[in-house]
Design a protein around this motif. Structure first.
Motif, PDB file in Angstrom:
ATOM      1  N   ALA A   2      50.737  -1.592 -39.133  1.00  0.00           N
ATOM      2  CA  ALA A   2      49.747  -1.168 -38.272  1.00  0.00           C
ATOM      3  C   ALA A   2      48.985  -1.898 -38.136  1.00  0.00           C
ATOM      4  CB  ALA A   2      48.718   0.415 -39.468  1.00  0.00           C
ATOM      5  N   GLN A   3      48.403  -2.869 -39.134  1.00  0.00           N
ATOM      6  CA  GLN A   3      47.456  -4.276 -39.274  1.00  0.00           C
ATOM      7  C   GLN A   3      48.213  -5.822 -38.240  1.00  0.00           C
ATOM      8  OE1 GLN A   3      44.793  -4.026 -40.543  1.00  0.00           O
ATOM      9  NE2 GLN A   3      43.946  -6.360 -39.102  1.00  0.00           N
ATOM     10  N   LEU A   4      49.527  -5.580 -38.183  1.00  0.00           N
ATOM     11  CA  LEU A   4      50.653  -6.365 -37.278  1.00  0.00           C
ATOM     12  C   LEU A   4      49.880  -6.186 -36.287  1.00  0.00           C
ATOM     13  CD1 LEU A   4      53.556  -6.647 -39.224  1.00  0.00           C
ATOM     14  CD2 LEU A   4      52.000  -8.257 -39.204  1.00  0.00           C
ATOM     15  N   GLN A   6      46.671  -5.900 -34.480  1.00  0.00           N
ATOM     16  CA  GLN A   6      45.682  -6.754 -34.162  1.00  0.00           C
ATOM     17  C   GLN A   6      45.335  -7.791 -34.482  1.00  0.00           C
ATOM     18  OE1 GLN A   6      42.995  -4.588 -33.566  1.00  0.00           O
ATOM     19  NE2 GLN A   6      41.823  -6.849 -32.794  1.00  0.00           N
ATOM     20  N   ASP A   7      46.108  -8.839 -35.778  1.00  0.00           N
ATOM     21  CA  ASP A   7      46.449  -9.933 -36.087  1.00  0.00           C
ATOM     22  C   ASP A   7      46.502 -10.065 -34.879  1.00  0.00           C
ATOM     23  OD1 ASP A   7      45.490  -9.008 -38.591  1.00  0.00           O
ATOM     24  OD2 ASP A   7      47.117  -8.871 -39.580  1.00  0.00           O
ATOM     25  N   ASP A  10      44.440 -10.915 -32.243  1.00  0.00           N
ATOM     26  CA  ASP A  10      43.327 -12.049 -32.539  1.00  0.00           C
ATOM     27  C   ASP A  10      44.185 -13.144 -32.446  1.00  0.00           C
ATOM     28  OD1 ASP A  10      41.449 -10.289 -32.477  1.00  0.00           O
ATOM     29  OD2 ASP A  10      41.856  -9.992 -34.654  1.00  0.00           O
ATOM     30  N   PRO A 243      35.305  -5.501 -45.296  1.00  0.00           N
ATOM     31  CA  PRO A 243      35.924  -5.460 -43.546  1.00  0.00           C
ATOM     32  C   PRO A 243      36.181  -5.642 -43.073  1.00  0.00           C
ATOM     33  CG  PRO A 243      36.535  -2.742 -44.876  1.00  0.00           C
ATOM     34  CD  PRO A 243      35.088  -3.691 -45.855  1.00  0.00           C
ATOM     35  N   ARG A 247      37.702  -9.182 -41.403  1.00  0.00           N
ATOM     36  CA  ARG A 247      37.493  -9.869 -39.756  1.00  0.00           C
ATOM     37  C   ARG A 247      36.899 -11.365 -39.278  1.00  0.00           C
ATOM     38  NH1 ARG A 247      41.994  -9.060 -37.799  1.00  0.00           N
ATOM     39  NH2 ARG A 247      42.845  -7.315 -38.635  1.00  0.00           N
ATOM     40  N   ASP A 250      38.661 -13.788 -40.653  1.00  0.00           N
ATOM     41  CA  ASP A 250      39.138 -14.287 -40.068  1.00  0.00           C
ATOM     42  C   ASP A 250      39.967 -15.417 -39.104  1.00  0.00           C
ATOM     43  OD1 ASP A 250      40.718 -14.115 -42.137  1.00  0.00           O
ATOM     44  OD2 ASP A 250      42.014 -11.431 -41.457  1.00  0.00           O
TER      45      ASP A 250
END
Length: 266
Positions: A2-4, A6-7, A10, A243, A247, A250
Motif C-alpha cells: 500500500a505504501q509503495l 506513494q514512495d 515521490d 508520520p 514523509r 524522505d
C-alpha cells in the motif's frame, strides 16, 4: 504494497526514477510462502528475528550461487551462519534507514564467507544504485552504527550535563557538521581543514582532541534524562505528527539525492 505507490511517486517527482512508477511497481511481487519468494533469486536479504532458522531454510531453498544476506544492524555474520552448510555464500548486508533513499550498504562477511561472494554482492548492490562499503574484519555494530553511536553518546552527555538544548544540539549536526558530511567524510573533512592537509591538522589539533576523548564517558541513558529529552522532542513534534515528519524527511532526502546526481564528483 500500500505504501509503495506513494514512495515511487515521490521518487519520480524528484527525478530519481529512470522508469515510471508503474513499471517499477510491476516488478514487486508479494509471495505467500518462503519457497515462492526464493525461486530463481539472485540475492536474498532477510530481516527476521529468527535469523539462524531462516538462513537454514534459505540455504535449502535457493540455488548454490545465490547470495544470502542479513539486514542486521549489529549481529556478526559468524554468529548467524556458523555451522550452516552453505555458509561460504552468506554475509551481512546492512542497509541504512530509509534504505530506498540512503544508498549505503555495509557488507560484513564472516571469516568463512567466500571473497568471490563478497565481490558479487558488491556488484549487485552497486548495479542497484547502492553504495556498498566493506567491513574488513568482523566487529559488532559494523561501521555506521559505531560512528553514529559515538556521536549520539556525546550529544546525550552534552544534553544531560546542561550544556545545550536538544534543539540546539540537533542544529549542530543539521546546520554544521551535517552539511559537510552530506558530501564528504571525516577524513576528507580534516584533510581540507588545515593548510597542509591531514598531517597538518593532526599536528595542530590532536592533543586537544585526545583530551576531549579522555573526558568523554559512556552515557547511562538515565530514565529521568530521557524523559526530559522526550518532553523537548514532543513539544517540538507531537507524537501524532511523526508520520508526516517522516514523509518530510524522505522528501528532503530525495531532494538531496537529486542534487547529488547533478554534481560531477559525488
Amino acid at each position: 504494497m500500500a505504501q509503495l505507490p506513494q514512495d515511487l511517486s515521490d521518487l519520480h517527482a524528484h527525478g530519481l526514477l529512470d522508469e515510471t512508477p508503474a513499471q517499477v511497481l510491476a516488478r514487486v511481487i508479494p509471495c505467500a510462502s518462503l519457497e515462492e519468494a526464493l525461486a530463481d533469486a539472485t540475492l536474498v536479504q532477510e530481516n527476521l528475528e529468527a535469523k539462524r532458522t531462516i538462513f537454514r531454510a534459505m540455504d535449502r531453498s535457493t540455488a548454490p550461487q545465490t547470495v544470502l544476506a542479513s539486514s542486521t544492524s549489529w549481529i556478526k555474520a559468524s554468529d548467524i551462519t556458523q555451522g550452516l552448510a552453505g555458509r561460504a555464500r552468506m554475509l551481512v548486508a546492512h542497509p541504512v534507514n530509509p534504505p530506498h533513499l540512503v544508498p549505503l550498504v555495509e557488507l560484513a562477511p564472516a571469516p568463512w564467507t567466500d571473497a568471490a561472494v563478497v565481490q558479487r554482492a558488491r556488484r549487485i548492490y552497486t548495479r542497484a544504485g547502492q553504495t556498498p562499503v566493506l567491513v574488513r574484519k568482523e566487529i559488532r555494530g559494523f561501521l555506521l552504527n559505531r560512528i553514529q553511536g559515538m556521536v549520539l553518546n556525546e550529544a546525550l552527555n552534552l544534553y544531560e550535563q546542561g550544556h545545550a538544548s536538544a534543539a540546539d544540539l540537533d542544529l549542530v549536526l543539521k546546520d554544521g557538521l551535517g552539511l559537510r558530511w552530506a558530501f564528504m567524510g571525516p577524513f576528507e573533512t580534516i584533510d581540507l581543514n588545515a593548510p597542509e592537509g591531514l598531517l597538518d591538522y593532526a599536528r595542530r589539533y590532536a592533543p586537544s582532541l585526545r583530551e576531549l576523548a579522555q573526558q568523554s564517558r559512556p552515557n547511562d541513558w538515565d530514565d529521568a534524562m530521557l524523559q526530559r529529552l522526550n518532553a523537548e522532542r514532543r513539544e517540538a513534534l507531537p507524537a501524532d505528527g511523526t508520520p508526516a515528519r517522516a514523509r518530510w524527511r524522505d522528501r528532503r532526502l530525495m531532494a538531496l539525492l537529486a542534487h547529488r546526481r547533478t554534481q560531477s564528483n559525488t
